[in-house]
Write an enzyme that holds these catalytic residues in place. Sequence first.
Site, short mmCIF file in Angstrom:
data_model
loop_
_atom_site.label_atom_id
_atom_site.label_comp_id
_atom_site.label_asym_id
_atom_site.label_seq_id
_atom_site.Cartn_x
_atom_site.Cartn_y
_atom_site.Cartn_z
N ASP A 9 37.74 43.73 36.42
CA ASP A 9 38.22 42.49 36.12
C ASP A 9 36.73 41.74 35.73
O ASP A 9 35.64 41.99 36.02
CB ASP A 9 38.38 41.71 37.60
CG ASP A 9 39.24 40.56 37.28
OD1 ASP A 9 39.61 40.51 36.21
OD2 ASP A 9 39.31 39.78 38.14
N ASN B 5 49.80 41.49 33.76
CA ASN B 5 49.10 41.09 32.40
C ASN B 5 49.97 40.76 31.26
O ASN B 5 49.27 40.33 30.26
CB ASN B 5 48.01 41.81 32.32
CG ASN B 5 46.97 42.07 33.57
OD1 ASN B 5 46.34 43.06 33.63
ND2 ASN B 5 46.60 41.08 33.91
N ARG C 126 40.54 40.12 46.07
CA ARG C 126 42.14 40.44 46.14
C ARG C 126 42.40 41.62 45.33
O ARG C 126 41.79 42.24 44.51
CB ARG C 126 43.01 39.04 45.63
CG ARG C 126 42.74 38.70 44.30
CD ARG C 126 43.69 37.70 43.68
NE ARG C 126 43.17 37.27 42.40
CZ ARG C 126 42.34 35.99 42.29
NH1 ARG C 126 42.25 35.19 43.00
NH2 ARG C 126 42.41 35.99 40.79
C1 IPE Z 1 43.73 42.73 37.80
O1 IPE Z 1 43.11 41.70 37.27
C2 IPE Z 1 44.24 43.57 37.02
C3 IPE Z 1 43.23 44.26 36.13
C4 IPE Z 1 41.94 44.26 36.12
C5 IPE Z 1 43.84 45.14 35.19
P1 IPE Z 1 43.66 40.15 36.82
O2 IPE Z 1 42.63 39.28 36.26
O3 IPE Z 1 44.83 40.49 36.16
O4 IPE Z 1 43.88 39.62 38.30
P2 IPE Z 1 44.16 38.17 39.02
O5 IPE Z 1 45.11 37.48 38.01
O6 IPE Z 1 42.75 37.43 39.00
O7 IPE Z 1 44.79 38.45 40.47
C1 IPE Z 2 40.18 42.30 33.18
O1 IPE Z 2 39.51 41.07 32.95
C2 IPE Z 2 40.99 42.99 32.47
C3 IPE Z 2 42.53 42.77 32.39
C4 IPE Z 2 43.13 42.15 33.37
C5 IPE Z 2 43.37 43.41 31.38
P1 IPE Z 2 40.40 39.58 32.77
O2 IPE Z 2 40.81 39.55 31.07
O3 IPE Z 2 41.16 39.66 33.78
O4 IPE Z 2 38.83 38.66 32.85
P2 IPE Z 2 38.91 37.42 33.65
O5 IPE Z 2 39.40 37.77 35.18
O6 IPE Z 2 39.87 36.37 32.89
O7 IPE Z 2 37.56 36.70 33.42
MG MG Z 3 40.98 38.89 35.65
#
Ligand code: IPE
Ligand code: IPE
Ligand code: MG
Length: 239
Positions: free
Chosen positions: A16, A64, A193
């Site tokens: 993340d 996502n 989380r």
């Molecule tokens: C969790 O990250 C999913 C992945 C890293 C693939 P998210 O960015 O989707 O999670 P939330 O929305 O912050 O909980």
């Molecule tokens: C994780 O990085 C990748 C996926 C969930 C696909 P994010 O795209 O959630 O990055 P942030 O949390 O917005 O910085």
């Molecule tokens: Mg994220």
Amino acid sequence: MIDKSLLPQHVGVIMDGNGRWAKKRGLPRTEGHRRGAEVFRTISTYASDIGIPYMTFYAFSTENWKRPESEVAVIMDLFRDFLHEAEDRRAENEKRGFRFHFIGDLTVLPEDIRALADYMESQNPETWRTTVNVAVNYGGRSELVHAAREIASRVRDGALSPDAVNEQTIAELLYTRGQPDPDLIIRPSGEYRLSNFLTWQSAYSEFWFSDVLWPDFTTDDFDRALEDFARRSRRFGGI
Ligand code: IPE
Ligand code: IPE
Ligand code: MG
């Protein structure tokens, strides 16, 4: 160097912070995903070097899909690139002892991606040192729904008695069947989380959090997580 007997057997990683990494640099979010995919390669290679038998990387969750179509398309393209590249890297991956496994509901992904993923799994060597699970369109709740449906249909068909359903029955219907539960789950990016990652399997996992954004995550960060893990006292409800 950590004593080998204190290494986790299975590490889950929630990759993340890609978007925030890009934003901080005035780049499009998709650049963060590109960079994040490279870090995935670095950390999986390092895990195989130090002898961790199972790694699970959370790449795309069932939630996502809420993101803009253009961002989802780039993430799918990166996954496609990884699958195409696998063919070129086959000898190298085999030498490393990698075995790749995709977890999640791949049935809704573009047909070419499904075919490439199936092909990549079919090319796995018989002997391996590190299993790399890549979680794509993965959700812990969806995985449990999938298992519940399978149990219901076996009961309906008379192949399974309700009284015979136990924890083992469920574990064997998950995408991670046959694998140990994750001992350690790493989440960078300053969030505390699970975000629907390994819901069943994480019942007794140790957690390690860091503010580092995934594209900045290094093997030193990974070492820090492993060192912390080596100092944890796991009791599993005992004393
Ligand atoms: C969790 O990250 C999913 C992945 C890293 C693939 P998210 O960015 O989707 O999670 P939330 O929305 O912050 O909980
Ligand atoms: C994780 O990085 C990748 C996926 C969930 C696909 P994010 O795209 O959630 O990055 P942030 O949390 O917005 O910085
Ligand atoms: Mg994220």
